[in-house]
Every structure is written in structure tokens, then in C-alpha cells.
Design a protein around this motif. Sequence first.
Motif, PDB file in Angstrom:
ATOM      1  N   GLY A 322      31.186  44.964  37.677  1.00  0.00           N
ATOM      2  CA  GLY A 322      30.423  43.964  36.955  1.00  0.00           C
ATOM      3  C   GLY A 322      30.245  43.562  36.448  1.00  0.00           C
ATOM      4  N   GLY A 323      30.048  43.903  34.852  1.00  0.00           N
ATOM      5  CA  GLY A 323      30.305  43.412  33.753  1.00  0.00           C
ATOM      6  C   GLY A 323      30.951  41.951  34.122  1.00  0.00           C
ATOM      7  N   LEU A 324      32.305  42.583  33.926  1.00  0.00           N
ATOM      8  CA  LEU A 324      33.807  41.345  33.866  1.00  0.00           C
ATOM      9  C   LEU A 324      33.236  40.458  35.065  1.00  0.00           C
ATOM     10  CD1 LEU A 324      36.965  43.113  33.949  1.00  0.00           C
ATOM     11  CD2 LEU A 324      35.706  41.453  32.730  1.00  0.00           C
ATOM     12  N   HIS A 325      32.547  40.800  36.420  1.00  0.00           N
ATOM     13  CA  HIS A 325      32.163  39.831  37.600  1.00  0.00           C
ATOM     14  C   HIS A 325      31.467  38.775  37.078  1.00  0.00           C
ATOM     15  CE1 HIS A 325      34.247  41.446  40.691  1.00  0.00           C
ATOM     16  NE2 HIS A 325      33.631  42.142  40.485  1.00  0.00           N
ATOM     17  N   LEU A 326      29.894  39.506  36.554  1.00  0.00           N
ATOM     18  CA  LEU A 326      28.930  38.526  36.271  1.00  0.00           C
ATOM     19  C   LEU A 326      29.154  37.764  35.094  1.00  0.00           C
ATOM     20  CD1 LEU A 326      26.110  40.809  36.976  1.00  0.00           C
ATOM     21  CD2 LEU A 326      26.608  38.969  38.517  1.00  0.00           C
ATOM     22  N   ALA A 327      29.751  37.952  34.168  1.00  0.00           N
ATOM     23  CA  ALA A 327      29.774  36.880  33.254  1.00  0.00           C
ATOM     24  C   ALA A 327      31.099  35.976  33.121  1.00  0.00           C
ATOM     25  CB  ALA A 327      30.775  38.262  31.713  1.00  0.00           C
ATOM     26  N   ALA A 328      31.405  36.522  34.253  1.00  0.00           N
ATOM     27  CA  ALA A 328      32.626  35.233  34.871  1.00  0.00           C
ATOM     28  C   ALA A 328      32.190  34.252  36.073  1.00  0.00           C
ATOM     29  CB  ALA A 328      34.266  35.698  35.552  1.00  0.00           C
ATOM     30  N   PRO A 577      39.122  32.130  48.579  1.00  0.00           N
ATOM     31  CA  PRO A 577      39.503  32.543  47.232  1.00  0.00           C
ATOM     32  C   PRO A 577      38.872  34.012  46.512  1.00  0.00           C
ATOM     33  CG  PRO A 577      37.280  31.182  46.626  1.00  0.00           C
ATOM     34  CD  PRO A 577      36.899  31.480  48.118  1.00  0.00           C
ATOM     35  N   GLY A 578      39.505  34.912  46.793  1.00  0.00           N
ATOM     36  CA  GLY A 578      39.307  36.190  46.602  1.00  0.00           C
ATOM     37  C   GLY A 578      40.580  36.587  45.489  1.00  0.00           C
ATOM     38  N   THR A 579      40.158  37.497  45.027  1.00  0.00           N
ATOM     39  CA  THR A 579      41.296  38.270  43.715  1.00  0.00           C
ATOM     40  C   THR A 579      41.910  39.075  43.990  1.00  0.00           C
ATOM     41  OG1 THR A 579      40.268  39.328  42.256  1.00  0.00           O
ATOM     42  CG2 THR A 579      39.944  36.908  42.262  1.00  0.00           C
ATOM     43  N   ASP A 580      41.581  40.211  44.314  1.00  0.00           N
ATOM     44  CA  ASP A 580      42.228  41.195  44.706  1.00  0.00           C
ATOM     45  C   ASP A 580      42.861  42.470  43.271  1.00  0.00           C
ATOM     46  OD1 ASP A 580      43.697  43.854  45.694  1.00  0.00           O
ATOM     47  OD2 ASP A 580      45.154  43.198  47.538  1.00  0.00           O
ATOM     48  N   ALA A 581      42.384  41.865  42.547  1.00  0.00           N
ATOM     49  CA  ALA A 581      42.610  42.033  40.714  1.00  0.00           C
ATOM     50  C   ALA A 581      41.800  41.928  39.180  1.00  0.00           C
ATOM     51  CB  ALA A 581      43.992  40.784  40.326  1.00  0.00           C
ATOM     52  N   THR A 582      42.306  41.695  38.685  1.00  0.00           N
ATOM     53  CA  THR A 582      41.351  42.347  37.618  1.00  0.00           C
ATOM     54  C   THR A 582      40.037  41.091  37.895  1.00  0.00           C
ATOM     55  OG1 THR A 582      42.737  42.500  36.031  1.00  0.00           O
ATOM     56  CG2 THR A 582      41.152  42.045  34.896  1.00  0.00           C
ATOM     57  N   PRO A 583      38.786  42.012  37.817  1.00  0.00           N
ATOM     58  CA  PRO A 583      37.455  41.022  37.929  1.00  0.00           C
ATOM     59  C   PRO A 583      37.180  39.635  36.973  1.00  0.00           C
ATOM     60  CG  PRO A 583      36.640  43.344  37.858  1.00  0.00           C
ATOM     61  CD  PRO A 583      38.432  43.288  37.627  1.00  0.00           C
ATOM     62  N   GLY A 584      36.681  38.750  37.458  1.00  0.00           N
ATOM     63  CA  GLY A 584      36.321  37.885  36.964  1.00  0.00           C
ATOM     64  C   GLY A 584      36.876  36.567  36.208  1.00  0.00           C
TER      65      GLY A 584
END
Length: 696
Positions: A322-328, A577-584
Motif C-alpha cells: 500500500g505504501g508504494l501505491h499511495l506514494a505513487a 491501465p493495470g500493472t500486475d507487477a511492482t506497485p506504484g
Amino acid sequence: MKRTALAFAFGLLFSASAFAAETVRYVLLVDGGKKAGEQVVEQGDDGRTKVSFIFKDNGRGPELKEEFALAPDGTYRDYKVTGTTTFGAKVEESFQRSGDTATWKSTSEQGSKTASEGAMYIPLGGSLESISVALAAMAKRGGDSLPLLPGGTLRHRVVQETQIESDGQPRTVRLIAQTGLGLSPQYFWSTKPAPGSDEAPRLFAFIVPGYLVAVEEGWEASGEALTKLQMAAEGATVKDYAARQFKPLTGLTIIKNTRVFDSVAGKLGAASDVYVLRGRVTAILPTGSPNAGVENEIDAAGRVMLPGLFDMHAHESGRWNGGLHLAAGVTTVRDMGNDNKTLQLLIDETARGELLGPQIVPAGFLEGESEFSARNGFVIKTLDEAKHAIDWYNQHGYPQLKIYNSFPKEILKDTVAYAHSRGMRVSGHVPAFLRAQDVVDAGFDEIQHVNQLLLNFFVTAETDTRTLERFRLPAEMTVDLDFDSKPVQDFIASLKANNVAVDPTLATFDYIRQRAGEVSKVYAPVVDHLPLDLQRQFRVAEMNIPDDATAARYNASYEKMVEFVGRLHKAGIVVLPGTDATPGFTLHSELELYVQAGMTPVEALQSATSVSATAARVDAYRGSITVGKLADLVLVDGDPTQDISAIRKVALVLTQGRVVSPTAVYTELGIKPFVANEPQVRTITSEPLEGLKVGE
């Protein structure tokens, strides 16, 4: 093309050991008890240890052979590993230590360094057994830390002890929290040697809750109890982390002097002041307008304000993403397949503010029974079982169903129709022995992954796309596909006529062209910001690319995959747009690829905001900066409507009635921040309303 939490953990944990003349076997169980692999550790009379490791799930997985000897300090004296990665790339790595000189070589790097006594080399490829090496080496040192080669420090903290039992035999094990590798604590269970014994501690169990239990053979029954204890302990740590990084905004807040991006009209507005109260936007006024009763002020200093971004293809398998998501700037994710119990827990913890993370839109995972089954969600054999699963998802608030590789084609159309009758969207992979056109005809609303789309032109009735063929064929054959040919144009027209959206996850497929030693172009813009161990990992190849000719062919195929997504967009097909990989980080690269494909930066931003909100069925309260909607707001340095790469410079995030500092999140995770001088929240002492006395 999910890179599982286990595969990521293997890359961070390193490799091998055993400390007595014995054989120790580990069983790897996935999704509630299905055996997916094993690890066998053999200690020879000559002091050398051999490890055989195999893990196969969802038609792929690593196979490794390790051999090593230990120095007197318990670290590697020499080490080698051979085998293949999850997607078939060659693994060949070695390490030697002579005196104070350490040298190493792998397919992606080589190096040499003067090393102090007690420093432990971290292999790039390897099994779980390296945890035992680290445990024993720390025990020899008499502490809880270990210097690492090429750099860094590994630390272990004993979280708790518990006693378990098998066949009447008790055993005490310890839960360890490991830091120093990766971006978050890694939990595992170790043995506890008897007091006064010469026995060294070693790995007992490695658990990814909701997915994997790797445990010493004979102790499989302990997995459930250990998982519960680990989840509870991790939950307390995550709650503290969220409290540090999630700062509540109480009272009326003004974000002044910001340029608001209208994600519906696709326009960047003039300087404005945006007001937020109780997590919602209450007013948007020209900057400098009179205000009253403001308690918090944030000076945006002319920065662009975006609606919170959407990642439309995530797998929230843990509590630390979650932190990686939000920081991005990602404030909403669509989870595209998960253990149902785990996902419900994450949604509940997010709602209570106990988890630092984005809001989750769940997609219900539905798979058919086979030897290749991915066993997230529900695995079914019959239409009645499929309907039962759909009812469960519908009643638990899932707006979408995701159908997977082994789903029985005989009941596909009826299953899609039933999900539609319950008001749910349907998307997924193309089940084995079908083509993408078949799922369009069956009523899919959306298709995941660019490879699943392109396989439409490469498969036969006998092609089993549950194997690595679903990756190899597009890499090998897309370069020769004529996009102007009638079959391709007819397929694109069919997608448009049936209103089928696509979730191409271009960024995650960049690995098909990455060669050993190179940094994937997706991570190249951020790799220097990451800790050393991740910088090394991002240079490890995933795909088997044996020669320059193959590399050129795969690279050309990937470039055409990007072009294909551009053609879909030009034809009016919704691209999500989706990633399916490292968040953010990966979402930013995904949007850059859309611009490369032909979207304007504005269109790419719309795809990640208003367009995604509509597809996720949350556009009534997310996806645009509008009075009355949730205040999911992202301040960005630079202008991403002109230069999409500016999206990486996220300066501040508001979501769920709280404020998040990307600098603070990245710093705690060991990542060099992307923005200097981020805006601050200033508390204002307000005067009471005119004509009223305080307390009236």
C-alpha cells in the motif's frame, strides 16, 4: 501474468544450507494444501551442502540445484547454483571467498570486493534455504545482524515463540521478522535449539498468508496455526506503520494555488483553491477567493492536482504494497485475483484505517479444476458450482468476475450470462484451447493482458496456453503479425462492436525482451532510487533469450505489442491501465507506454482516472475532482498533461480523509524520494464565526 509473492520473495531471500549430517525436506503447499514443490537439503560428510528446489504453480516456476560450503564464521565460503527461473531464463551463479577477497559471477553481474569477516554474500537466485545460513551465521556472531555482500545489513527480530505438535512430538518455533532485503519486513519461522546444544537454528516454515506454506515435511498440519499467528503479529506492525504515515486531516482544509486537471473534459484549469472536509471535496474556487473557517492550509505553489490514480490490475497479496501505491499517487486498485479470505481482511483493514494502502475494488477469481489451476478464489467443475461462486461474489460486493486459464469452455457462455444476470462485469484470461474471439462471442466485457489478445492469431485447438507457451508464442510471433490484415482488423472491429475493454499490462511484459544484466526499461527511470539488493534483482532476466537474434526478435515483438494497444485505442476501444507487477512505479511506466503507443498525455491520464473509475463502477464518487466526490487528490511537480513522465514526481497525496507524504513513505522503505520540498500541512487558528460566541 502475475509474478507471485513467492517468486518475488525468492529473489530477495537468497540461497542454501543445513548444519548437521542429515537430510531436511520441505514441502511447498499452495492455496490450502495443494503440493506445488519441495526443497531437499542434504548435508554431506565432506561438509558440503546440496539443495534441490522445485516449485511449479500456474504452469510455471523455478527449478534450482545449489551446492556450497561454509566458512568458519558460518557464511558462504563458496557457492554455486544452476537451473531456471520462473519463466525459463538460465540461472548460473557462483561465489568464492579467499582470505578477505570475495568474488562472484552470475548471468547478470560479476564483482569482487574486500570483505570483512562475517559478511555474507547474497545470491541473486536461490532457494529458501539461505535463511538457515543467515540464522546460523547470526547465532555464531551472537547478535541479530549480519553484514551483507555486496552491501547492506541483514537484521532479524524475534517476534514471538510458540509450541506446536506432530504425532505427539512437541516443538518450539520462533517467528522472525527480517529486514535489510526488499522494501518491507519478511516473516518466517525458525527452529529454536535446545539450551546448551550445539545445534544451529534453521528455517522451519516460510508462509505467504493466503497463498503458500513451505514447511518441514511431517509438520504440514501446523501451517494453519502458524499462519494465524503470523498474520496477527504482522497486523500489529502494519497498524503502527499506517499510524506513522497516514496523517488524519480534521476540520476544513484548503489546498490553495493548484491547477486542477479535469479528467472528464481532459483539460488543465487555471489556478484554484480546493476545499476538503471529512474526506470529500466541498468547493473549488478561483485561487485567492475569500474563505472562512479553514483549519488546515496546504500551499500547492502552482502544482498540478490530479484525481487519485487507478491501478486496474493488482494482486494485493500482502499488507505492505500500500505504501508504494499511495506514494505513487495510486489511491484505488482493482484486485484481479486473490485468496478470498485474505482480500476480505485487507478491505476491512483499509476501511478501519489500519492499513496504509489504496481503496480496493475486488474482482472475483473463478478457475476450473486442472493440474494447472491457480487456486485463488473459487475452483469449480460444474455450472452449478460456478453459479454458487458468482452468488458469493455478488453478495460480498464484487462488481466484476475474472475467469482464468483452466475454466471449462463447455460452461463458459452460461457462466458469463449468469454473472451478467447478477449485474456483474466479466473479464479474464482466455481459457485454454480457446481464442480471444471466442470469449468475446461468449460475452466478456474485458480481456486481461496483451498476450491473451495476440494469442488469438497464434494458437490452434491443441495449444495449451496454461503453459509457458502463452508467453513464448507472442514473444516469438508478434513481430511477423500484419496488423493491417483482415483477421486482425476483423478482431479489432469485433472488440469495438461488443464494447470489450482491454487491460493490456504492457509494462509487466517488458520482461520478454530484457536480457541478463540489463535493467528493464520499465524500471530504468527508478532503479537508482532503490536499495542495492533491488537494483541487483532488476538486472536479472526472466525470459530465456539464448542469442542476439532471439533478443532482436523478442524486442521487435514487444514494440509491436505497444503498437497494437495504440491501434486498439485509436479504434475507440477502452484501454484500462493495470500493472500486475511492482506497485506504484509500474503504473507510471504503463502510462508512458500508452503515450508511446499513440495516446496523448491527457488521454493516458484520463485512462488512469475517469475512464478507470467508470469501468470499476465507482465513478459516482471517484475518478474526477468534483464537489461532493471523495477527496482522492494528488499534487504533482511538473505538468503530466504535457510530459507524462512528470507523473513520477508526486509531491503529496490526500485520500480517505488523510494526507500521505511520499517522501516519508519512500524514506522509511529505503527509497530515495523523487521530490524535494514537498508541500506541508499548516494548521490555522480560526476565528469564531461573526456574531457567535464560542460554545454557542
